[in-house]
Enzyme design. Structure first.
Site, PDB file in Angstrom:
ATOM      1  N   GLN A  77      40.831 -49.541  23.542  1.00 41.32           N
ATOM      2  CA  GLN A  77      39.655 -50.089  24.244  1.00 41.32           C
ATOM      3  C   GLN A  77      40.048 -50.814  25.535  1.00 41.32           C
ATOM      4  O   GLN A  77      39.418 -51.802  25.926  1.00 41.32           O
ATOM      5  CB  GLN A  77      38.881 -51.026  23.319  1.00 41.32           C
ATOM      6  CG  GLN A  77      38.080 -50.288  22.270  1.00 41.32           C
ATOM      7  CD  GLN A  77      36.955 -49.447  22.884  1.00 41.32           C
ATOM      8  OE1 GLN A  77      36.456 -49.724  23.975  1.00 41.32           O
ATOM      9  NE2 GLN A  77      36.564 -48.388  22.182  1.00 41.32           N
ATOM     10  N   SER A  78      41.041 -50.318  26.233  1.00 35.49           N
ATOM     11  CA  SER A  78      41.513 -50.968  27.460  1.00 35.49           C
ATOM     12  C   SER A  78      40.464 -50.937  28.576  1.00 35.49           C
ATOM     13  O   SER A  78      39.991 -49.865  28.971  1.00 35.49           O
ATOM     14  CB  SER A  78      42.781 -50.253  27.931  1.00 35.49           C
ATOM     15  OG  SER A  78      43.104 -50.625  29.251  1.00 35.49           O
ATOM     16  N   ASN A  79      40.131 -52.124  29.089  1.00 37.30           N
ATOM     17  CA  ASN A  79      39.271 -52.201  30.278  1.00 37.30           C
ATOM     18  C   ASN A  79      40.022 -51.713  31.513  1.00 37.30           C
ATOM     19  O   ASN A  79      39.434 -51.153  32.435  1.00 37.30           O
ATOM     20  CB  ASN A  79      38.826 -53.641  30.517  1.00 37.30           C
ATOM     21  CG  ASN A  79      37.982 -54.180  29.389  1.00 37.30           C
ATOM     22  OD1 ASN A  79      36.931 -53.636  29.091  1.00 37.30           O
ATOM     23  ND2 ASN A  79      38.447 -55.240  28.745  1.00 37.30           N
ATOM     24  N   ALA A  81      42.247 -49.332  31.590  1.00 35.00           N
ATOM     25  CA  ALA A  81      42.235 -47.865  31.599  1.00 35.00           C
ATOM     26  C   ALA A  81      40.910 -47.351  32.147  1.00 35.00           C
ATOM     27  O   ALA A  81      40.874 -46.434  32.977  1.00 35.00           O
ATOM     28  CB  ALA A  81      42.479 -47.339  30.182  1.00 35.00           C
TER      29      ALA A  81
END
Ligand SMILES: *Cc1c(COP(=O)(O)O)cnc(C)c1O
Length: 328
Positions: A77-79, A81
């Site tokens: 859930q990387s912002n 990325a």
């Protein structure tokens, strides 16, 4: 922009300056310090966030070096990325995302909604992996690419927050009495390191309260020192005399693991100011703000800026924590 940054390639991606909002109902509810919110959730790129500022310099460099492919790394859930995927779409770059299952969430929602859903919409190729070995094997398959470290937190990425520090200094100059403190979520530390250098260059002695959300305080402090050193070197600037203070008290059991204080803080911002925080980063940082105000570590007469770094897409993958028993 100052001479400090003019020699670094930069590509415009963010709507700047981001607003600095008064938060009167939040101020009243906390019963003490005057709170303002710096809206880096409103950088304007595919739901925004702090990584957009870093990507202006990172992708500026990638383009200057002639790359057509970008690879970066993060949690599922990387912002970071998601913002990298959006920036690559805008610039016509190929984007490969290596996303590691680093949060104990084996459920389907976590791996299909929120940021990772947007990554796909934005045209990035996503690879969900279990660990470093798998990630390395993938890198060989992806081939030549401009590699951005997790969170975009190398010296080049941190330049985005040096610029943010200068931007903030100009806004703070219009506030009578100035700003005593900034509270900010800290994981890979490029945001905090860049801010500290930018504020020092602008001659501000605003204190920075760095709230750990990714690793405990000792590890985060070491990460912050390393990024500060590398960024100061790149700039040819001295290390700031006033170092950010690193707080581990609101980290909880781990990265991406909810805490009751986080849930309370997310609700507080939503219900007093209509501002959406996130469960992984800003919710824990805001819990830190509330905790520091409650204990008097932030005095009732101070002016404090909560630096909102974004992350709201993460709300949609934490429905149980945000609506479950005890969370009303
Ligand atoms: C990445 C991120 C942070 C932390 O920034 P670092 O520069 O990695 O310390 C804070 N908030 C949000 C919403 C983020 O996505």
């Amino acid at each position: 922009m100052s001479d400090l940054l003019s020699r670094f390639p930069r590509v415009p991606l963010a709507d700047l300056p981001t607003p600095l909002h008064e938060a009167p109902r939040l101020t009243e509810t906390l019963g003490g310090p005057r709170v303002l919110v710096k809206r880096d959730d409103a950088t304007g790129l595919a739901l925004g966030g702090n990584k957009t500022r870093k990507l202006e310099f990172l992708l500026g460099r990638a383009l200057a070096e002639g790359h057509d492919t970008v690879v970066t790394f993060g949690a599922v859930q990387s912002n970071h990325a998601r913002q990298t995927a959006a920036a690559c779409a805008r610039l016509g770059l190929r984007c490969e995302l290596v996303l590691t299952r680093s949060v104990p969430r084996p459920d389907a929602l976590y791996e299909t909604s929120g940021n990772v859903l947007l990554d796909g919409l934005l045209g990035a190729r996503t690879h969900i992996v279990d660990g470093a070995d798998e990630a390395l094997a993938l890198l060989a398959e992806i081939g030549p690419a401009y590699a951005i470290p997790p969170g975009g937190s190398d010296a080049t990425g941190a330049l985005g927050y040096v610029a943010a520090g200068l931007e903030f200094a100009a806004q703070a100059a219009d506030l009578p009495g100035g700003v005593d403190r900034i509270v900010v979520a800290t994981s890979t530390a490029g945001t905090t390191a860049g801010l500290a250098l930018g504020l020092a260059h602008a001659g501000l002695d605003t204190a920075i309260e760095a709230v750990c959300v990714y690793e405990p305080a000792g590890v985060t402090a070491a990460t912050l020192d390393a990024v500060l050193g590398a960024t100061a070197d790149l700039l040819g600037a001295p290390l700031p005399e006033r170092r950010p203070r690193v707080h581990g008290d609101w980290f909880g059991p781990g990265y991406g693991v909810p805490t009751p204080e986080m849930v309370e803080a997310v609700r507080l911002f939503a219900r007093t100011e209509g501002i959406l925080l996130d469960p992984v980063y800003t919710g824990k940082a805001a819990a830190g703000l509330a905790g520091l105000a409650r204990t008097g570590a932030i005095g009732p007469d101070e002016t404090v800026v909560f630096w909102h770094t974004g992350g709201a897409p993460g709300l949609f993958v934490y429905p149980d924590a945000l609506t479950g028993a005890g969370a009303s």
